[in-house]
Design a protein around this motif. Structure first.
Motif, PDB file in Angstrom:
ATOM      1  N   ILE A 108      39.937 -42.529   5.144  1.00 23.32           N
ATOM      2  CA  ILE A 108      41.386 -42.690   4.997  1.00 23.32           C
ATOM      3  C   ILE A 108      41.774 -43.941   5.769  1.00 23.32           C
ATOM      4  CG2 ILE A 108      41.952 -40.254   4.653  1.00 23.32           C
ATOM      5  CD1 ILE A 108      42.780 -40.113   7.581  1.00 23.32           C
ATOM      6  N   HIS A 109      42.847 -44.567   5.372  1.00 22.03           N
ATOM      7  CA  HIS A 109      43.344 -45.757   6.050  1.00 22.03           C
ATOM      8  C   HIS A 109      44.532 -45.351   6.904  1.00 22.03           C
ATOM      9  CE1 HIS A 109      40.745 -48.566   3.964  1.00 22.03           C
ATOM     10  NE2 HIS A 109      40.921 -47.809   2.878  1.00 22.03           N
ATOM     11  N   VAL A 110      44.419 -45.646   8.197  1.00 23.97           N
ATOM     12  CA  VAL A 110      45.442 -45.244   9.168  1.00 23.97           C
ATOM     13  C   VAL A 110      45.801 -46.436  10.040  1.00 23.97           C
ATOM     14  CG1 VAL A 110      44.701 -42.835   9.231  1.00 23.97           C
ATOM     15  CG2 VAL A 110      43.694 -44.457  10.820  1.00 23.97           C
ATOM     16  N   SER A 111      46.864 -46.264  10.795  1.00 21.30           N
ATOM     17  CA  SER A 111      47.253 -47.304  11.757  1.00 21.30           C
ATOM     18  C   SER A 111      46.443 -47.117  13.038  1.00 21.30           C
ATOM     19  CB  SER A 111      48.746 -47.213  12.050  1.00 21.30           C
ATOM     20  OG  SER A 111      49.022 -46.028  12.755  1.00 21.30           O
ATOM     21  N   ASN A 112      46.517 -48.088  13.907  1.00 22.95           N
ATOM     22  CA  ASN A 112      45.780 -48.059  15.167  1.00 22.95           C
ATOM     23  C   ASN A 112      46.222 -46.876  16.029  1.00 22.95           C
ATOM     24  OD1 ASN A 112      44.000 -48.866  17.118  1.00 22.95           O
ATOM     25  ND2 ASN A 112      45.415 -50.342  18.041  1.00 22.95           N
ATOM     26  N   LYS A 113      47.516 -46.631  16.081  1.00 22.18           N
ATOM     27  CA  LYS A 113      48.054 -45.534  16.904  1.00 22.18           C
ATOM     28  C   LYS A 113      47.589 -44.167  16.371  1.00 22.18           C
ATOM     29  CE  LYS A 113      52.258 -44.299  19.225  1.00 22.18           C
ATOM     30  NZ  LYS A 113      53.630 -44.673  19.500  1.00 22.18           N
ATOM     31  N   VAL A 114      47.587 -44.017  15.056  1.00 22.79           N
ATOM     32  CA  VAL A 114      47.142 -42.754  14.448  1.00 22.79           C
ATOM     33  C   VAL A 114      45.655 -42.557  14.701  1.00 22.79           C
ATOM     34  CG1 VAL A 114      46.834 -41.553  12.254  1.00 22.79           C
ATOM     35  CG2 VAL A 114      48.974 -42.736  12.718  1.00 22.79           C
ATOM     36  N   GLN A 115      44.876 -43.653  14.675  1.00 20.11           N
ATOM     37  CA  GLN A 115      43.449 -43.555  14.962  1.00 20.11           C
ATOM     38  C   GLN A 115      43.227 -43.057  16.392  1.00 20.11           C
ATOM     39  OE1 GLN A 115      41.293 -47.228  15.244  1.00 20.11           O
ATOM     40  NE2 GLN A 115      39.329 -46.246  14.790  1.00 20.11           N
ATOM     41  N   GLU A 116      44.015 -43.544  17.338  1.00 18.96           N
ATOM     42  CA  GLU A 116      43.904 -43.104  18.728  1.00 18.96           C
ATOM     43  C   GLU A 116      44.222 -41.611  18.844  1.00 18.96           C
ATOM     44  OE1 GLU A 116      46.438 -45.598  21.038  1.00 18.96           O
ATOM     45  OE2 GLU A 116      45.272 -47.411  20.595  1.00 18.96           O
ATOM     46  N   HIS A 117      45.249 -41.167  18.126  1.00 17.40           N
ATOM     47  CA  HIS A 117      45.617 -39.746  18.159  1.00 17.40           C
ATOM     48  C   HIS A 117      44.513 -38.881  17.544  1.00 17.40           C
ATOM     49  CE1 HIS A 117      49.595 -40.181  19.804  1.00 17.40           C
ATOM     50  NE2 HIS A 117      49.961 -41.023  18.842  1.00 17.40           N
ATOM     51  N   LEU A 118      43.890 -39.366  16.472  1.00 17.78           N
ATOM     52  CA  LEU A 118      42.791 -38.626  15.854  1.00 17.78           C
ATOM     53  C   LEU A 118      41.598 -38.510  16.798  1.00 17.78           C
ATOM     54  CD1 LEU A 118      42.871 -40.002  12.214  1.00 17.78           C
ATOM     55  CD2 LEU A 118      43.115 -37.610  12.871  1.00 17.78           C
ATOM     56  N   MET A 119      41.246 -39.623  17.442  1.00 19.70           N
ATOM     57  CA  MET A 119      40.096 -39.608  18.342  1.00 19.70           C
ATOM     58  C   MET A 119      40.369 -38.781  19.590  1.00 19.70           C
ATOM     59  SD  MET A 119      38.128 -43.222  17.918  1.00 19.70           S
ATOM     60  CE  MET A 119      39.326 -44.371  18.501  1.00 19.70           C
ATOM     61  N   ALA A 120      41.622 -38.732  20.026  1.00 23.15           N
ATOM     62  CA  ALA A 120      41.972 -37.936  21.199  1.00 23.15           C
ATOM     63  C   ALA A 120      42.096 -36.452  20.849  1.00 23.15           C
ATOM     64  CB  ALA A 120      43.275 -38.445  21.805  1.00 23.15           C
ATOM     65  N   GLY A 121      42.178 -36.137  19.572  1.00 18.88           N
ATOM     66  CA  GLY A 121      42.273 -34.734  19.157  1.00 18.88           C
ATOM     67  C   GLY A 121      43.688 -34.226  19.043  1.00 18.88           C
ATOM     68  N   ARG A 122      44.671 -35.103  19.138  1.00 20.94           N
ATOM     69  CA  ARG A 122      46.064 -34.669  19.008  1.00 20.94           C
ATOM     70  C   ARG A 122      46.455 -34.461  17.546  1.00 20.94           C
ATOM     71  NH1 ARG A 122      46.322 -38.321  23.463  1.00 20.94           N
ATOM     72  NH2 ARG A 122      46.686 -40.080  22.071  1.00 20.94           N
ATOM     73  N   LEU A 123      45.754 -35.143  16.635  1.00 20.56           N
ATOM     74  CA  LEU A 123      45.974 -34.966  15.204  1.00 20.56           C
ATOM     75  C   LEU A 123      44.695 -34.425  14.562  1.00 20.56           C
ATOM     76  CD1 LEU A 123      47.898 -38.178  14.075  1.00 20.56           C
ATOM     77  CD2 LEU A 123      48.805 -35.883  14.345  1.00 20.56           C
ATOM     78  N   VAL A 124      44.882 -33.655  13.497  1.00 16.46           N
ATOM     79  CA  VAL A 124      43.761 -33.036  12.783  1.00 16.46           C
ATOM     80  C   VAL A 124      43.889 -33.402  11.313  1.00 16.46           C
ATOM     81  CG1 VAL A 124      42.715 -30.833  12.157  1.00 16.46           C
ATOM     82  CG2 VAL A 124      43.680 -31.131  14.419  1.00 16.46           C
ATOM     83  N   ILE A 125      42.753 -33.589  10.662  1.00 19.29           N
ATOM     84  CA  ILE A 125      42.731 -33.898   9.231  1.00 19.29           C
ATOM     85  C   ILE A 125      42.594 -32.598   8.452  1.00 19.29           C
ATOM     86  CG2 ILE A 125      41.479 -35.082   7.397  1.00 19.29           C
ATOM     87  CD1 ILE A 125      40.478 -37.030   9.564  1.00 19.29           C
ATOM     88  N   VAL A 126      43.447 -32.426   7.443  1.00 16.36           N
ATOM     89  CA  VAL A 126      43.410 -31.246   6.570  1.00 16.36           C
ATOM     90  C   VAL A 126      43.196 -31.736   5.150  1.00 16.36           C
ATOM     91  CG1 VAL A 126      44.697 -29.256   5.719  1.00 16.36           C
ATOM     92  CG2 VAL A 126      44.951 -29.954   8.090  1.00 16.36           C
ATOM     93  N   ARG A 127      42.192 -31.169   4.467  1.00 15.03           N
ATOM     94  CA  ARG A 127      41.888 -31.525   3.076  1.00 15.03           C
ATOM     95  C   ARG A 127      42.258 -30.358   2.172  1.00 15.03           C
ATOM     96  NH1 ARG A 127      39.640 -36.414   1.125  1.00 15.03           N
ATOM     97  NH2 ARG A 127      38.828 -35.069  -0.473  1.00 15.03           N
ATOM     98  N   ILE A 128      43.214 -30.583   1.293  1.00 18.48           N
ATOM     99  CA  ILE A 128      43.599 -29.577   0.298  1.00 18.48           C
ATOM    100  C   ILE A 128      43.387 -30.213  -1.062  1.00 18.48           C
ATOM    101  CG2 ILE A 128      45.443 -28.130  -0.613  1.00 18.48           C
ATOM    102  CD1 ILE A 128      46.642 -28.095   2.184  1.00 18.48           C
ATOM    103  N   GLY A 129      42.344 -29.768  -1.736  1.00 20.04           N
ATOM    104  CA  GLY A 129      41.982 -30.381  -3.005  1.00 20.04           C
ATOM    105  C   GLY A 129      41.535 -31.803  -2.749  1.00 20.04           C
ATOM    106  N   ASP A 130      42.176 -32.765  -3.393  1.00 20.27           N
ATOM    107  CA  ASP A 130      41.863 -34.178  -3.188  1.00 20.27           C
ATOM    108  C   ASP A 130      42.797 -34.828  -2.176  1.00 20.27           C
ATOM    109  OD1 ASP A 130      39.801 -34.054  -4.977  1.00 20.27           O
ATOM    110  OD2 ASP A 130      41.015 -34.699  -6.683  1.00 20.27           O
ATOM    111  N   ALA A 131      43.807 -34.100  -1.728  1.00 19.31           N
ATOM    112  CA  ALA A 131      44.786 -34.658  -0.799  1.00 19.31           C
ATOM    113  C   ALA A 131      44.290 -34.547   0.637  1.00 19.31           C
ATOM    114  CB  ALA A 131      46.113 -33.918  -0.944  1.00 19.31           C
ATOM    115  N   THR A 132      44.538 -35.599   1.407  1.00 16.32           N
ATOM    116  CA  THR A 132      44.191 -35.636   2.822  1.00 16.32           C
ATOM    117  C   THR A 132      45.484 -35.800   3.601  1.00 16.32           C
ATOM    118  OG1 THR A 132      42.097 -36.702   2.300  1.00 16.32           O
ATOM    119  CG2 THR A 132      42.824 -36.815   4.570  1.00 16.32           C
TER     120      THR A 132
END
Length: 177
Positions: A108-132
């Motif tokens: 997925i393509h994200v911004s730098n700030k969102v990438q930091e939140h993902l790596m820190a564990g504050r955001l989680v990725i949810v896959r429903i069908g083909d949607a992320t």
């Protein structure tokens, strides 16, 4: 209404002697059954009872399947509602973020700030069908309680497998793969 025996007599299919003999045999059998305390087995009644039991069992199984399907549909509706109400923006999408889902590498393509939140564990990725979608960690935990297969588990940078032979080698933060 006349009995079946009387109807046969009127139609001439049975004579009076044969009908009387059948009636005597039936009363003798009933007398013997009362004397010995046994009852004659009626196969038709047993077959009807068995058929009724099988039909009731089949109806219970169908009801259980229908209830399970309705419950699964309700759980999926709850998950979709949680995702719709709590999804986060991916940003302007200048950084490609790779993750593993169902033994496939997805991107997925994200911004730098969102990438930091993902790596820190504050955001989680949810896959429903083909949607992320991206949701907060707390919401991701609620979704995982309902269906863990939809939530992508992202290893945080601090998590290191103790059996990893490459644990001593540090991975640069700016490494993009």
């Amino acid at each position: 209404m006349a009995s079946l025996q009387e109807q046969f007599l009127k139609a001439g299919l049975v004579n009076k002697g044969k009908a009387k003999q059948v009636q005597q045999d039936k009363s003798k059998q009933q007398k013997i059954d009362r004397r010995h305390g046994t009852q004659s087995v009626d196969e038709a009644k047993l077959a009807a009872a068995e058929l009724q039991r099988k039909n009731a069992e089949r109806a219970r199984e169908l009801n259980a399947q229908r209830d399970a399907a309705a419950q699964q549909k309700a759980i999926m509706a709850q998950i979709l509602d949680l995702v719709q109400k709590n999804r986060q923006s991916k940003g302007n999408g200048d950084i490609a973020y790779n993750f593993t889902h169902n033994s496939k590498i997805e991107r997925i393509h994200v911004s730098n700030k969102v990438q930091e939140h993902l790596m820190a564990g504050r955001l989680v990725i949810v896959r429903i069908g083909d949607a992320t979608e991206l949701v907060p960690r707390i919401i991701g935990e609620k979704i995982a309680q309902r269906d863990a297969a939809l939530v992508v588990q992202v290893k945080r940078a601090a998590e290191v497998d103790p059996d990893d032979p490459y644990a001593a080698y540090q991975i640069p933060d700016d490494l993009m793969w």
